[in-house]
Design a protein around this motif. Structure first.
Motif, short mmCIF file in Angstrom:
data_model
loop_
_atom_site.label_atom_id
_atom_site.label_comp_id
_atom_site.label_asym_id
_atom_site.label_seq_id
_atom_site.Cartn_x
_atom_site.Cartn_y
_atom_site.Cartn_z
N THR A 1 17.16 -60.10 79.55
CA THR A 1 17.96 -60.71 80.60
C THR A 1 17.33 -60.40 81.95
O THR A 1 16.30 -59.72 82.02
CB THR A 1 19.43 -60.20 80.53
OG1 THR A 1 20.22 -60.95 81.43
CG2 THR A 1 19.53 -58.72 80.84
N ASN B 1 24.06 -60.07 87.01
CA ASN B 1 24.37 -60.89 85.83
C ASN B 1 23.74 -60.31 84.57
O ASN B 1 24.35 -60.32 83.50
CB ASN B 1 23.92 -62.34 86.04
CG ASN B 1 24.76 -63.05 87.06
OD1 ASN B 1 25.94 -62.77 87.23
ND2 ASN B 1 24.15 -63.98 87.78
N GLY B 2 22.53 -59.81 84.69
CA GLY B 2 21.87 -59.19 83.55
C GLY B 2 22.57 -57.93 83.09
O GLY B 2 22.75 -57.70 81.89
N LYS C 1 26.39 -55.24 79.29
CA LYS C 1 27.74 -54.69 79.12
C LYS C 1 28.48 -55.46 78.03
O LYS C 1 29.09 -54.86 77.14
CB LYS C 1 28.51 -54.78 80.43
CG LYS C 1 29.99 -54.45 80.29
CD LYS C 1 30.75 -54.70 81.57
CE LYS C 1 32.25 -54.55 81.38
NZ LYS C 1 33.00 -54.72 82.62
N GLN C 2 28.45 -56.78 78.07
CA GLN C 2 29.17 -57.58 77.09
C GLN C 2 28.62 -57.35 75.68
O GLN C 2 29.39 -57.33 74.71
CB GLN C 2 29.12 -59.07 77.46
CG GLN C 2 29.91 -59.40 78.71
CD GLN C 2 31.35 -58.91 78.64
OE1 GLN C 2 32.04 -59.07 77.64
NE2 GLN C 2 31.81 -58.27 79.71
N SER C 3 27.31 -57.17 75.56
CA SER C 3 26.71 -56.89 74.24
C SER C 3 27.21 -55.55 73.71
O SER C 3 27.54 -55.43 72.52
CB SER C 3 25.18 -56.87 74.34
OG SER C 3 24.69 -58.13 74.70
N ARG D 1 25.68 -57.29 83.49
CA ARG D 1 26.93 -57.73 82.85
C ARG D 1 26.69 -58.23 81.43
O ARG D 1 27.52 -58.03 80.54
CB ARG D 1 27.58 -58.83 83.69
CG ARG D 1 28.23 -58.31 84.95
CD ARG D 1 28.89 -59.43 85.71
NE ARG D 1 29.51 -58.93 86.92
CZ ARG D 1 29.58 -59.60 88.07
NH1 ARG D 1 29.07 -60.82 88.15
NH2 ARG D 1 30.16 -59.07 89.12
N GLN D 2 25.55 -58.88 81.21
CA GLN D 2 25.21 -59.36 79.86
C GLN D 2 25.03 -58.17 78.91
O GLN D 2 25.52 -58.20 77.78
CB GLN D 2 23.93 -60.20 79.90
CG GLN D 2 23.52 -60.74 78.55
CD GLN D 2 22.27 -61.59 78.61
OE1 GLN D 2 22.00 -62.24 79.63
NE2 GLN D 2 21.51 -61.60 77.54
N ASP E 1 17.87 -58.36 73.07
CA ASP E 1 17.75 -59.53 73.93
C ASP E 1 16.99 -59.16 75.19
O ASP E 1 16.60 -58.01 75.37
CB ASP E 1 19.14 -60.06 74.30
CG ASP E 1 19.15 -61.55 74.64
OD1 ASP E 1 18.06 -62.16 74.76
OD2 ASP E 1 20.25 -62.11 74.77
#
Length: 117
Positions: free
Chosen positions: A31, A36-37, A42-44, A39-40, A29
């Motif tokens: 970001t 925020n990017g 991290k979530q992935s 964190r995105q 992806d």
């Protein structure tokens, strides 16, 4: 099996790609290069590591002046990512440039992220 995450760092964006030990893309992806990017990403990582048990999780990104400092710091100091064994490696841009010349698949942020992985 290991998970290798390549992050192509730009001033405004982070393109990322994760490959497993069999070179299969697990997620990819783009970001924003901000909190925020990060964190995105991290979530992935956490979503993938909850589905598959990896021996090692390694994230590599180029040293790009000040632009890689914040995502590198966030990823390397996050306790949730530490729990899954994430290691962050900073790659010399000169080295990654010469490595990328071994491939003949173009030059985009997504391709760069995959090659870093």
């Amino acid at each position: 099996m290991n998970l290798y995450l390549g992050i192509d760092v730009g001033k405004n964006n982070l393109s990322y790609c994760a490959l497993d030990s069999d070179r299969q893309c697990r997620f990819q992806d783009e970001t924003t290069n901000d909190l925020n990017g990060a964190r995105q990403i991290k979530q992935s990582i956490l979503a993938e590591t909850s589905q598959q048990d990896y021996q090692q999780v390694i994230a590599g990104m180029e040293a790009t002046s000040i632009y890689n400092f914040h995502p590198m710091t966030f990823l390397s100091e996050d306790t949730d990512l530490e729990a899954v064994g994430l290691s962050v490696i900073i790659i010399n841009p000169y080295t990654s440039h010469h490595f990328s010349q071994l491939f003949d698949n173009g030059k985009t942020d997504a391709i760069d992220a995959e090659q870093l992985a």
